[in-house]
Enzyme design. Structure first.
Site, PDB file in Angstrom:
ATOM      1  N   LEU A 274     -15.646   5.549   3.323  1.00  0.00           N
ATOM      2  CA  LEU A 274     -14.499   5.245   4.181  1.00  0.00           C
ATOM      3  C   LEU A 274     -13.408   6.258   3.891  1.00  0.00           C
ATOM      4  O   LEU A 274     -13.213   6.641   2.734  1.00  0.00           O
ATOM      5  CB  LEU A 274     -13.988   3.824   3.931  1.00  0.00           C
ATOM      6  CG  LEU A 274     -12.762   3.380   4.735  1.00  0.00           C
ATOM      7  CD1 LEU A 274     -12.869   1.909   5.121  1.00  0.00           C
ATOM      8  CD2 LEU A 274     -11.466   3.613   3.948  1.00  0.00           C
TER       9      LEU A 274
ATOM     10  N   TYR B 100      -5.406  -3.118  11.923  1.00  0.00           N
ATOM     11  CA  TYR B 100      -5.920  -4.472  11.652  1.00  0.00           C
ATOM     12  C   TYR B 100      -7.237  -4.392  10.881  1.00  0.00           C
ATOM     13  O   TYR B 100      -7.430  -5.105   9.885  1.00  0.00           O
ATOM     14  CB  TYR B 100      -6.131  -5.245  12.950  1.00  0.00           C
ATOM     15  CG  TYR B 100      -6.904  -6.524  12.735  1.00  0.00           C
ATOM     16  CD1 TYR B 100      -6.279  -7.657  12.211  1.00  0.00           C
ATOM     17  CD2 TYR B 100      -8.272  -6.587  13.009  1.00  0.00           C
ATOM     18  CE1 TYR B 100      -7.001  -8.818  11.977  1.00  0.00           C
ATOM     19  CE2 TYR B 100      -8.996  -7.742  12.783  1.00  0.00           C
ATOM     20  CZ  TYR B 100      -8.355  -8.857  12.270  1.00  0.00           C
ATOM     21  OH  TYR B 100      -9.070  -9.999  12.024  1.00  0.00           O
TER      22      TYR B 100
ATOM     23  N   GLU C 123     -11.128  -5.406  -0.244  1.00  0.00           N
ATOM     24  CA  GLU C 123     -11.446  -4.233  -1.065  1.00  0.00           C
ATOM     25  C   GLU C 123     -10.749  -4.330  -2.415  1.00  0.00           C
ATOM     26  O   GLU C 123     -11.357  -4.080  -3.469  1.00  0.00           O
ATOM     27  CB  GLU C 123     -11.007  -2.960  -0.340  1.00  0.00           C
ATOM     28  CG  GLU C 123     -11.198  -1.688  -1.161  1.00  0.00           C
ATOM     29  CD  GLU C 123     -10.586  -0.464  -0.503  1.00  0.00           C
ATOM     30  OE1 GLU C 123     -10.490   0.578  -1.179  1.00  0.00           O
ATOM     31  OE2 GLU C 123     -10.187  -0.547   0.683  1.00  0.00           O
TER      32      GLU C 123
END
EC number: 1.3.8.5
Length: 412
Positions: A154, A264, A273
């Protein structure tokens, strides 16, 4: 020569102590925190991690690379670790966040670097796809990520947009059939080896936080590349790099969530996370105890083991309470999240507490070992360098305090 032999003898004693995990775990009871099934899961992952990951921890740190002789990604996939929170239809276990925290803790106990890469794969990438992906996206990407055949990542931070993520410059301009991305992302864990990446970019530069969209990027997409791997202080071997987008076309079907809803997607996932990654410093603290306890039993000064001295016992007590309080907090918040009660201040609180405690526990571990703690024959230096990352990644300690303070003020 005599001093070197003494160092290696003590180091050997510590290595042997890892082989008696059940005795070590008895000293760190989780009977008030876990039921029998959860304890069995913890013991199973601990055994797996100590047998398959811990033997490579020093080499991973020294070479700044995962071992070539064994595919740890696939091995963790075969052990069903990647998809702990994913539905069974995609190969996951559908067990929830407490089990996920337990797994990451035990992997971190074996190797901080492997654990943080695992956390990005299993939570930051896979869990985001589970929570926000369409049925087609889940079917396309999840099975290979969960099996360990593919690696996930990510990317939201940029060279000039860290905590102020809304100021990102990476753009996604609309074209026929999709978007064209241009810009850079920084500090992307797993970036150099990832097959599937979740990337945030601005689709409307005038809309502030409502102008950011999440995209699923595949490494083969033309216009996407990775820059040189970064040489980090700690978590070495957990590959990290800069991502480069130069007219990279991304089709409409690769939008994760909806256009303009990227913040969001980001923020809802960031709470979880922080929770799951909070188990990382808990594992590091346990690793510190695994080293220190056998050492203070073996090391003698003034004719007796140094563990008999009250000063050392005081340090052990401080380390133990830091570990157990952090572990209890993480497990409690994970249980709440499994029950649908996701509280930003507690998700931030878990990693704030555990990360700062882990740095201090690692420092105390070095102190307990004295001169030996400062040489690389022992893993205490690596544990300190690894622990420090958790005060910076997934939002710094300062940002976590802001989140907690803001939530408390808002609710008052």
């Amino acid at each position: 020569m005599h001093k070197l032999f003494a160092v290696r003898s003590l180091s050997s004693a510590i290595v042997k102590s890892f082989k008696s995990l059940q005795n070590q775990q008895a000293a760190f009871s989780t009977s008030l925190l876990l039921d029998d099934t959860q304890k069995q899961f913890k013991e199973s992952v601990a055994k797996f991690a100590q047998e398959n990951i811990a033997p490579y921890a020093e080499k991973i740190d020294r070479t700044n690379s995962f071992p070539k002789e064994i595919n740890l990604w696939k091995l963790m996939g075969d052990f069903n670790l990647h998809g702990i929170t994913a539905p069974e239809e995609y190969g996951g276990l559908n067990l929830g966040y407490l089990y996920h925290c337990i797994a990451l803790e035990e992997i971190s106990r074996a190797s901080g670097a492997v654990a943080v890469s695992y956390g990005v794969q299993s939570n930051v990438c896979i869990n985001q796809l589970v929570r926000n992906g369409t049925p087609d996206q889940k079917q396309k990407y999840l099975p290979k990520l969960i099996s360990g055949d593919h690696i996930g990542a990510l990317a939201m931070s940029e060279p000039n947009a860290g905590s102020d993520v809304v100021s990102m410059k990476c753009r996604a301009d609309r074209v026929d059939g999709g978007y064209v991305l241009n810009g850079n992302k920084m500090w992307c864990t797993n970036g150099p080896v990832a097959n599937t990446l979740i990337v945030y970019a601005k689709t409307d530069t005038t809309a502030g936080s409502k102008g950011i969209t999440a995209f699923i990027i595949e490494k083969e997409m033309p216009g996407f590349s990775t820059a040189q791997k970064l040489d980090k202080l700690g978590m070495r071997g957990s590959d990290t790099c800069e991502l480069v987008f130069e007219n990279c076309f991304v089709p409409n079907e690769n939008v994760l969530g909806q256009e303009g809803k990227g913040v969001y997607v980001l923020m809802s996932g960031l709470d979880l996370e922080r929770l799951v990654l909070a188990a990382g410093p808990v594992g590091i603290m346990q690793a510190c105890m695994d080293i220190v306890i056998p050492y203070v039993r073996q090391r003698e000064q003034f004719g007796r083991p140094i563990g008999e001295f009250q000063l050392i016992q005081g340090k052990l007590a401080d380390m133990y309470t830091a570990l157990q309080s952090s572990r209890s907090y993480v497990y409690a918040v994970a249980k709440d999240c499994d029950n649908g009660k996701i509280d930003p201040k507690d998700c931030s609180g878990t990693i704030l507490l555990a990360a700062e405690r882990a740095t201090q526990v690692a420092l105390q571990a070095i102190q307990c070992l004295g001169g030996n703690g400062y040489i690389n024959e022992y893993p205490t230096g690596r544990l300190l360098r690894d622990a420090k990352m958790y005060e910076i990644a997934a939002g710094t300690s300062e940002i976590r305090r802001l989140v907690i303070g803001r939530e408390l003020f808002k609710h008052q």
